[in-house]
Design a protein around this motif. Structure first.
Motif, mmCIF file in Angstrom:
data_model
loop_
_atom_site.group_PDB
_atom_site.id
_atom_site.type_symbol
_atom_site.label_atom_id
_atom_site.label_comp_id
_atom_site.label_asym_id
_atom_site.label_seq_id
_atom_site.Cartn_x
_atom_site.Cartn_y
_atom_site.Cartn_z
ATOM 1 N N THR A 1 0.838 -0.911 -0.263
ATOM 2 C CA THR A 1 -0.460 -0.134 0.036
ATOM 3 C C THR A 1 1.082 1.237 0.273
ATOM 4 N N ILE A 2 0.965 1.709 -1.559
ATOM 5 C CA ILE A 2 2.173 3.064 -1.827
ATOM 6 C C ILE A 2 0.877 4.000 -2.149
ATOM 7 N N PRO A 3 0.986 5.058 -1.006
ATOM 8 C CA PRO A 3 1.952 5.630 0.299
ATOM 9 C C PRO A 3 1.143 4.905 1.507
ATOM 10 N N LEU A 4 1.901 4.514 2.585
ATOM 11 C CA LEU A 4 1.621 4.115 3.288
ATOM 12 C C LEU A 4 -0.428 5.281 4.288
ATOM 13 N N PRO A 5 -1.194 4.679 4.403
ATOM 14 C CA PRO A 5 -1.757 5.080 4.787
ATOM 15 C C PRO A 5 -2.438 5.417 6.412
ATOM 16 N N GLY A 6 -3.078 6.568 6.765
ATOM 17 C CA GLY A 6 -3.198 6.306 8.016
ATOM 18 C C GLY A 6 -1.873 7.944 8.747
ATOM 19 N N GLY A 7 -1.801 8.832 7.712
ATOM 20 C CA GLY A 7 -0.720 9.730 7.752
ATOM 21 C C GLY A 7 -0.658 10.660 7.286
ATOM 22 N N ALA B 1 0.950 11.986 4.361
ATOM 23 C CA ALA B 1 1.899 10.986 2.716
ATOM 24 C C ALA B 1 0.727 10.979 1.338
ATOM 25 N N ARG B 2 1.025 11.386 0.521
ATOM 26 C CA ARG B 2 0.710 11.575 -0.482
ATOM 27 C C ARG B 2 1.195 10.742 -1.368
ATOM 28 N N PRO B 3 0.618 10.579 -3.167
ATOM 29 C CA PRO B 3 1.041 9.795 -3.847
ATOM 30 C C PRO B 3 2.426 10.281 -4.286
ATOM 31 N N MET B 4 3.298 9.923 -4.870
ATOM 32 C CA MET B 4 5.321 11.326 -4.949
ATOM 33 C C MET B 4 5.058 10.531 -6.174
ATOM 34 N N ARG B 5 5.604 11.297 -7.260
ATOM 35 C CA ARG B 5 5.817 10.715 -8.377
ATOM 36 C C ARG B 5 7.605 10.479 -8.400
ATOM 37 N N LEU B 6 8.865 9.709 -9.099
ATOM 38 C CA LEU B 6 10.052 9.699 -8.811
ATOM 39 C C LEU B 6 10.566 11.587 -9.032
ATOM 40 N N SER B 7 11.885 11.543 -9.205
ATOM 41 C CA SER B 7 12.709 12.515 -9.890
ATOM 42 C C SER B 7 12.754 13.276 -10.701
ATOM 43 N N MET B 8 13.159 11.673 -11.263
ATOM 44 C CA MET B 8 13.898 11.464 -12.342
ATOM 45 C C MET B 8 12.924 10.645 -13.170
ATOM 46 N N ARG B 9 12.736 10.609 -14.638
ATOM 47 C CA ARG B 9 11.988 10.138 -15.796
ATOM 48 C C ARG B 9 12.978 9.092 -16.142
ATOM 49 N N ALA B 10 12.210 7.787 -16.758
ATOM 50 C CA ALA B 10 12.730 6.838 -17.552
ATOM 51 C C ALA B 10 12.942 7.495 -18.600
ATOM 52 N N GLU B 11 14.229 7.176 -19.476
ATOM 53 C CA GLU B 11 14.804 8.004 -20.554
ATOM 54 C C GLU B 11 14.508 6.886 -22.021
ATOM 55 N N HIS B 12 14.363 5.872 -21.481
ATOM 56 C CA HIS B 12 13.974 4.697 -22.290
ATOM 57 C C HIS B 12 13.274 3.238 -22.120
ATOM 58 N N ASP B 13 12.765 2.668 -22.696
ATOM 59 C CA ASP B 13 12.002 1.717 -22.542
ATOM 60 C C ASP B 13 12.536 0.492 -21.512
ATOM 61 N N LEU B 14 11.927 0.238 -20.819
ATOM 62 C CA LEU B 14 12.459 -0.500 -19.356
ATOM 63 C C LEU B 14 12.103 -2.026 -19.911
ATOM 64 N N PRO B 15 12.607 -3.015 -20.161
ATOM 65 C CA PRO B 15 12.091 -4.814 -20.289
ATOM 66 C C PRO B 15 11.529 -4.999 -18.675
ATOM 67 N N VAL B 16 10.707 -5.559 -18.653
ATOM 68 C CA VAL B 16 10.934 -6.563 -16.932
ATOM 69 C C VAL B 16 10.929 -8.260 -17.968
ATOM 70 N N TYR B 17 11.677 -8.638 -17.580
ATOM 71 C CA TYR B 17 12.030 -10.591 -17.385
ATOM 72 C C TYR B 17 11.821 -11.056 -16.284
ATOM 73 N N LEU B 18 11.186 -12.165 -16.585
ATOM 74 C CA LEU B 18 10.617 -12.381 -14.984
ATOM 75 C C LEU B 18 11.535 -14.095 -14.850
ATOM 76 N N ALA B 19 12.099 -14.538 -13.566
ATOM 77 C CA ALA B 19 12.592 -15.449 -12.999
ATOM 78 C C ALA B 19 11.368 -16.603 -13.006
ATOM 79 N N THR B 20 10.898 -17.437 -13.296
ATOM 80 C CA THR B 20 9.265 -18.165 -13.455
ATOM 81 C C THR B 20 9.563 -19.476 -12.731
ATOM 82 N N LEU B 21 8.943 -20.192 -12.805
ATOM 83 C CA LEU B 21 9.426 -21.662 -12.420
ATOM 84 C C LEU B 21 7.792 -22.562 -12.210
ATOM 85 N N SER B 22 7.073 -21.991 -11.487
ATOM 86 C CA SER B 22 5.445 -22.706 -11.581
ATOM 87 C C SER B 22 4.671 -22.587 -12.263
ATOM 88 N N PRO B 23 3.503 -23.046 -12.822
ATOM 89 C CA PRO B 23 2.739 -22.818 -13.251
ATOM 90 C C PRO B 23 2.345 -20.927 -13.236
#
Length: 198
Positions: free
Chosen positions: A139-145, A147-169
């Motif tokens: 849960t982001i941001p943590l409730p009850g305080g 805090a408000r949703p934030m964005r990172l101060s840097m930006r992704a300049e390129h596509d960022l592929p995500v690969y997963l190492a998985t085995l179970s069905p």
């Protein structure tokens, strides 16, 4: 077909490992995955290798989910992607109870939900969105305080592929649903029948 190799920063002489990756790039190797188990971590060596290479793709093979928050994973991934000129591939995996609980003291619980939510949060950050997630694992941001949703101060300049190492069905289904690729880091052909599903 692309060719790849895997290195680990804690295995042997680091200078020899760097020379190996530089030579692999010269010989036309496409990808170098940097392993992370219970020795060195992956992001620091990838940053160093990014400075020593020009073309070869560099991937975390794998960053273990229980060792960092999704936002920390996103920050490292965007940083590595930007400094490498878009050559970074984010490899994620659940690891296992021995490493997650035995080394990090984090419960190895609900890896499927943790994987799905981590990828969702990483993609929010990469897109430049405010990180706002209410899930079973995070849960982001943590409730009850204040805090408000934030964005990172840097930006992704390129596509960022995500690969997963998985085995179970179930994890393999999730990989097909949300990932850009699969890492068979612990796969052995003899185990294919157990992982097969319609």
């Amino acid at each position: 077909m692309r060719t790849s190799t895997t290195v680990e920063a804690s295995g042997g002489d680091w200078r020899e490992t760097v020379d190996f990756v530089v030579e692999a790039e010269k010989l036309g190797m496409d990808i170098c995955w940097v392993a992370e188990a219970w020795g060195s971590e992956a992001p620091s060596p990838i940053g160093y290798l990014a400075a020593r290479t020009e073309r070869i793709l560099l991937g975390s093979g794998i960053i273990q989910l229980g060792t960092r928050t999704p936002s920390a994973i996103a920050r490292a991934a965007i940083t590595l992607s930007n400094i490498s000129g878009g050559r970074f591939l984010l490899g994620l995996g659940p690891s296992g109870p021995q490493v997650i609980e035995g080394l990090h003291g984090v419960p190895f619980a609900r890896p499927l939900a943790r994987m799905r939510e981590t990828v969702e949060i990483v993609r929010q950050a990469v897109a430049g969105d405010r990180i706002d997630h209410q899930g079973r694992e995070f849960t982001i941001p943590l409730p009850g305080g204040e805090a408000r949703p934030m964005r990172l101060s840097m930006r992704a300049e390129h596509d960022l592929p995500v690969y997963l190492a998985t085995l179970s069905p179930k994890m393999l289904r999730l990989t097909g649903e949300i990932a850009d690729g699969w890492l068979g880091t612990s796969f052995v052909p003899e185990g294919a029948k157990e992982a097969y599903f319609d």
